[in-house]
Write a protein that holds these residues in place. Sequence first.
Motif, PDB file in Angstrom:
ATOM      1  N   SER A 212       0.834  -1.212   0.000  1.00 52.55           N
ATOM      2  CA  SER A 212       0.000   0.000   0.000  1.00 52.55           C
ATOM      3  C   SER A 212       0.866   1.259   0.000  1.00 52.55           C
ATOM      4  O   SER A 212       0.385   2.359  -0.292  1.00 52.55           O
ATOM      5  N   GLY A 213       2.142   1.113   0.393  1.00 50.99           N
ATOM      6  CA  GLY A 213       3.029   2.280   0.443  1.00 50.99           C
ATOM      7  C   GLY A 213       2.742   3.192   1.625  1.00 50.99           C
ATOM      8  O   GLY A 213       3.271   4.308   1.689  1.00 50.99           O
ATOM      9  N   GLU A 214       1.923   2.726   2.582  1.00 53.84           N
ATOM     10  CA  GLU A 214       1.534   3.588   3.713  1.00 53.84           C
ATOM     11  C   GLU A 214       2.360   3.365   4.977  1.00 53.84           C
ATOM     12  O   GLU A 214       2.199   4.081   5.957  1.00 53.84           O
ATOM     13  N   PHE A 215       3.215   2.322   4.961  1.00 48.89           N
ATOM     14  CA  PHE A 215       3.861   1.933   6.222  1.00 48.89           C
ATOM     15  C   PHE A 215       5.232   2.585   6.390  1.00 48.89           C
ATOM     16  O   PHE A 215       6.130   2.403   5.575  1.00 48.89           O
ATOM     17  N   ALA A 216       5.367   3.324   7.494  1.00 47.20           N
ATOM     18  CA  ALA A 216       6.658   3.935   7.827  1.00 47.20           C
ATOM     19  C   ALA A 216       7.641   2.856   8.254  1.00 47.20           C
ATOM     20  O   ALA A 216       8.813   2.891   7.877  1.00 47.20           O
ATOM     21  N   ALA A 217       7.148   1.903   9.075  1.00 45.75           N
ATOM     22  CA  ALA A 217       8.073   0.936   9.674  1.00 45.75           C
ATOM     23  C   ALA A 217       7.424  -0.412   9.863  1.00 45.75           C
ATOM     24  O   ALA A 217       6.208  -0.522  10.025  1.00 45.75           O
ATOM     25  N   LEU A 218       8.274  -1.431   9.846  1.00 44.50           N
ATOM     26  CA  LEU A 218       7.879  -2.768  10.284  1.00 44.50           C
ATOM     27  C   LEU A 218       8.715  -3.022  11.534  1.00 44.50           C
ATOM     28  O   LEU A 218       9.945  -3.001  11.474  1.00 44.50           O
ATOM     29  N   LEU A 219       8.045  -3.198  12.657  1.00 42.70           N
ATOM     30  CA  LEU A 219       8.742  -3.428  13.932  1.00 42.70           C
ATOM     31  C   LEU A 219       8.583  -4.881  14.323  1.00 42.70           C
ATOM     32  O   LEU A 219       7.464  -5.376  14.470  1.00 42.70           O
ATOM     33  N   THR A 220       9.708  -5.568  14.514  1.00 44.58           N
ATOM     34  CA  THR A 220       9.633  -6.965  14.965  1.00 44.58           C
ATOM     35  C   THR A 220      10.876  -7.367  15.731  1.00 44.58           C
ATOM     36  O   THR A 220      11.933  -6.751  15.594  1.00 44.58           O
ATOM     37  N   GLU A 221      10.717  -8.411  16.544  1.00 42.60           N
ATOM     38  CA  GLU A 221      11.879  -9.136  17.053  1.00 42.60           C
ATOM     39  C   GLU A 221      12.279 -10.138  15.964  1.00 42.60           C
ATOM     40  O   GLU A 221      11.403 -10.610  15.215  1.00 42.60           O
ATOM     41  N   PRO A 222      13.544 -10.539  15.903  1.00 40.73           N
ATOM     42  CA  PRO A 222      13.913 -11.582  14.941  1.00 40.73           C
ATOM     43  C   PRO A 222      13.184 -12.910  15.201  1.00 40.73           C
ATOM     44  O   PRO A 222      12.964 -13.687  14.282  1.00 40.73           O
ATOM     45  N   ALA A 223      12.825 -13.163  16.443  1.00 41.27           N
ATOM     46  CA  ALA A 223      11.952 -14.299  16.799  1.00 41.27           C
ATOM     47  C   ALA A 223      10.969 -13.739  17.817  1.00 41.27           C
ATOM     48  O   ALA A 223      11.350 -12.892  18.615  1.00 41.27           O
ATOM     49  N   LEU A 224       9.721 -14.210  17.800  1.00 40.63           N
ATOM     50  CA  LEU A 224       8.804 -13.735  18.838  1.00 40.63           C
ATOM     51  C   LEU A 224       9.183 -14.432  20.145  1.00 40.63           C
ATOM     52  O   LEU A 224       9.265 -15.654  20.192  1.00 40.63           O
ATOM     53  N   THR A 225       9.403 -13.644  21.182  1.00 40.30           N
ATOM     54  CA  THR A 225       9.866 -14.261  22.447  1.00 40.30           C
ATOM     55  C   THR A 225       8.937 -13.994  23.618  1.00 40.30           C
ATOM     56  O   THR A 225       9.274 -14.309  24.750  1.00 40.30           O
ATOM     57  N   ASN A 226       7.800 -13.388  23.342  1.00 37.11           N
ATOM     58  CA  ASN A 226       6.933 -13.016  24.464  1.00 37.11           C
ATOM     59  C   ASN A 226       5.576 -13.713  24.456  1.00 37.11           C
ATOM     60  O   ASN A 226       4.741 -13.455  25.317  1.00 37.11           O
ATOM     61  N   CYS A 227       5.338 -14.580  23.474  1.00 39.67           N
ATOM     62  CA  CYS A 227       4.068 -15.340  23.440  1.00 39.67           C
ATOM     63  C   CYS A 227       4.441 -16.812  23.418  1.00 39.67           C
ATOM     64  O   CYS A 227       3.937 -17.581  22.625  1.00 39.67           O
ATOM     65  N   GLY A 228       5.351 -17.219  24.310  1.00 39.19           N
ATOM     66  CA  GLY A 228       6.081 -18.451  24.103  1.00 39.19           C
ATOM     67  C   GLY A 228       7.242 -18.067  23.191  1.00 39.19           C
ATOM     68  O   GLY A 228       7.671 -16.902  23.198  1.00 39.19           O
ATOM     69  N   MET A 229       7.727 -18.993  22.397  1.00 38.02           N
ATOM     70  CA  MET A 229       8.796 -18.603  21.459  1.00 38.02           C
ATOM     71  C   MET A 229       8.482 -19.123  20.063  1.00 38.02           C
ATOM     72  O   MET A 229       8.197 -20.309  19.869  1.00 38.02           O
ATOM     73  N   VAL A 230       8.541 -18.202  19.091  1.00 36.54           N
ATOM     74  CA  VAL A 230       8.298 -18.540  17.691  1.00 36.54           C
ATOM     75  C   VAL A 230       9.543 -18.149  16.901  1.00 36.54           C
ATOM     76  O   VAL A 230       9.874 -16.959  16.801  1.00 36.54           O
ATOM     77  N   LEU A 231      10.225 -19.143  16.364  1.00 37.48           N
ATOM     78  CA  LEU A 231      11.436 -18.867  15.590  1.00 37.48           C
ATOM     79  C   LEU A 231      11.062 -18.489  14.161  1.00 37.48           C
ATOM     80  O   LEU A 231      10.028 -18.935  13.644  1.00 37.48           O
ATOM     81  N   PRO A 232      11.899 -17.695  13.499  1.00 34.79           N
ATOM     82  CA  PRO A 232      11.605 -17.374  12.097  1.00 34.79           C
ATOM     83  C   PRO A 232      11.899 -18.576  11.204  1.00 34.79           C
ATOM     84  O   PRO A 232      12.886 -19.277  11.413  1.00 34.79           O
ATOM     85  N   ASN A 233      11.049 -18.789  10.206  1.00 36.84           N
ATOM     86  CA  ASN A 233      11.373 -19.794   9.179  1.00 36.84           C
ATOM     87  C   ASN A 233      12.654 -19.374   8.475  1.00 36.84           C
ATOM     88  O   ASN A 233      12.979 -18.179   8.431  1.00 36.84           O
ATOM     89  N   ASP A 234      13.343 -20.337   7.883  1.00 38.16           N
ATOM     90  CA  ASP A 234      14.542 -19.989   7.111  1.00 38.16           C
ATOM     91  C   ASP A 234      14.180 -18.943   6.070  1.00 38.16           C
ATOM     92  O   ASP A 234      13.212 -19.122   5.318  1.00 38.16           O
ATOM     93  N   GLY A 235      14.934 -17.866   6.031  1.00 34.29           N
ATOM     94  CA  GLY A 235      14.733 -16.836   5.001  1.00 34.29           C
ATOM     95  C   GLY A 235      13.638 -15.830   5.331  1.00 34.29           C
ATOM     96  O   GLY A 235      13.448 -14.870   4.576  1.00 34.29           O
TER      97      GLY A 235
END
Length: 449
Positions: A212-235
């Motif tokens: 959409s071109g409307e987003f200033a930023a994407l904010l993330t942890e490299p893995a989610l660590t606060n809802c249990g732990m979710v690792l990023p898929n490769d790539g």
Amino acid sequence: MQNVINNAEKMIHAEREQFIQLHPQSLALSQRANQHFLYGVPMHWMNDWGTPAPLFIAHASGNHFTCADNIDYTDFCLGDTGAMFGHSPPAVAQAIKNQASKGFTAMLPSTLAPNVGETLSNFFGLDVWQLATTATDANRFVLRWARAVTGRKKVLVFDGCYHGTVDDAMVDIVGKKNINRHSLLGQVQDLTQHSTAVPFNDLAAVERELASGEFAALLTEPALTNCGMVLPNDGFIQGLRALCTRYGTLLILDETHTISSARGGWAKANKITPDFLVVGKPIAGGLPAAAYGFSSNMAARMKAAKDRAPSGHSGIGTTLSGNMMTLRAIHATLTETATESTYQHMLALAVLLEHALTDVIKTHNLAWNITRLGARLELQFCATSPKNAAEARGAQNDSIESAMHLYLLNRGVLLTPFHNMMLVCPATTQADSDKLVRVFNECLKELTS
Ligand SMILES: Cc1ncc(COP(=O)(O)O)c(C=O)c1O
């Protein structure tokens, strides 16, 4: 599983009784504190640990602490990462002692400031830095900069994320809709106006929004660590990097917890350069401090945005950030405490602990797993690591979690509350790890009997 849940409910009752027997001093302190602290604690959420009264700490050192009732604990919570390098790491304690008679705060940089900038740059691999007092503030400030630099309003985050008490990140997916996080107190704005959450590990969903071109930023942890732990898929994070570049959105990686991955954090280890990197909690050895880094090119864009704005309050910064004491503590932490050999020890021990805990789970025929990110381990009540927050939430069970935390605590082992995180620090020994494994095994024996 129903049998385990039934046993967990009985266990909670017995272990709460046991806690009361073991902790008369903590109970007395709790009653006293109740008179002048809301819920009897300095921060209201400190009352949410699931114990009949908060555990009051007398002193802490390395990976151990002693409570008011003089019981020794092996600490795998480590202040939920604030004490990731141990309680009162000797080099940091000495640095604070040295600075203590030379001034705390002056609204001016100390002579150590250039060294701290160089140290941050060497440690994390980004050119230019700013300090904040908490990771929450650092995230908030970076979002302000990102909006100022891009002239865009929206922020993309992932369902299940936590970046501190940053309102912009407090949106959840419920059904197919984005809503304000249910539990927020006193929030009157519709956060979904400017923030959107999509599922983690879903590049197509990210692209649909960013296009959409409307987003200033994407904010993330490299893995989610606060809802249990979710690792990023490769790539996956590489994919985010490419999409952000394509659509002119700034990629902010919050490494406040993933600094457990490797010296310099997850991004450096995986050769990803975010537009902003945020880090807090352990960088001053547990004193309040946070930092955000960016490239020289971004620094030029930030200066241009500042020049465009009228003079006056920027809405970024706090009086005590970057004070003389903090600078000293950051320097000692990053140069003397968070060394390569420190990380080698933490990571090697965490691998062994992962295997040992996994063996215990298998012995008891439970479809649970341990997810590990460097020195950080998470027990989750599902057979394989979740791929997004919805799966992680589906694996949570309050009864089992409460029972297990209380059982371990009553036997001198502390896990991180609100999920099942265990962190290994430089002072953690094989014997500490063995103790956790032994008590965990006894707990599962009772839960599955
Ligand atoms: C990933 C992440 N970022 C930021 C924060 C906020 O840290 P603080 O509470 O120190 O501001 C947290 C807190 O848990 C966190 O987990």
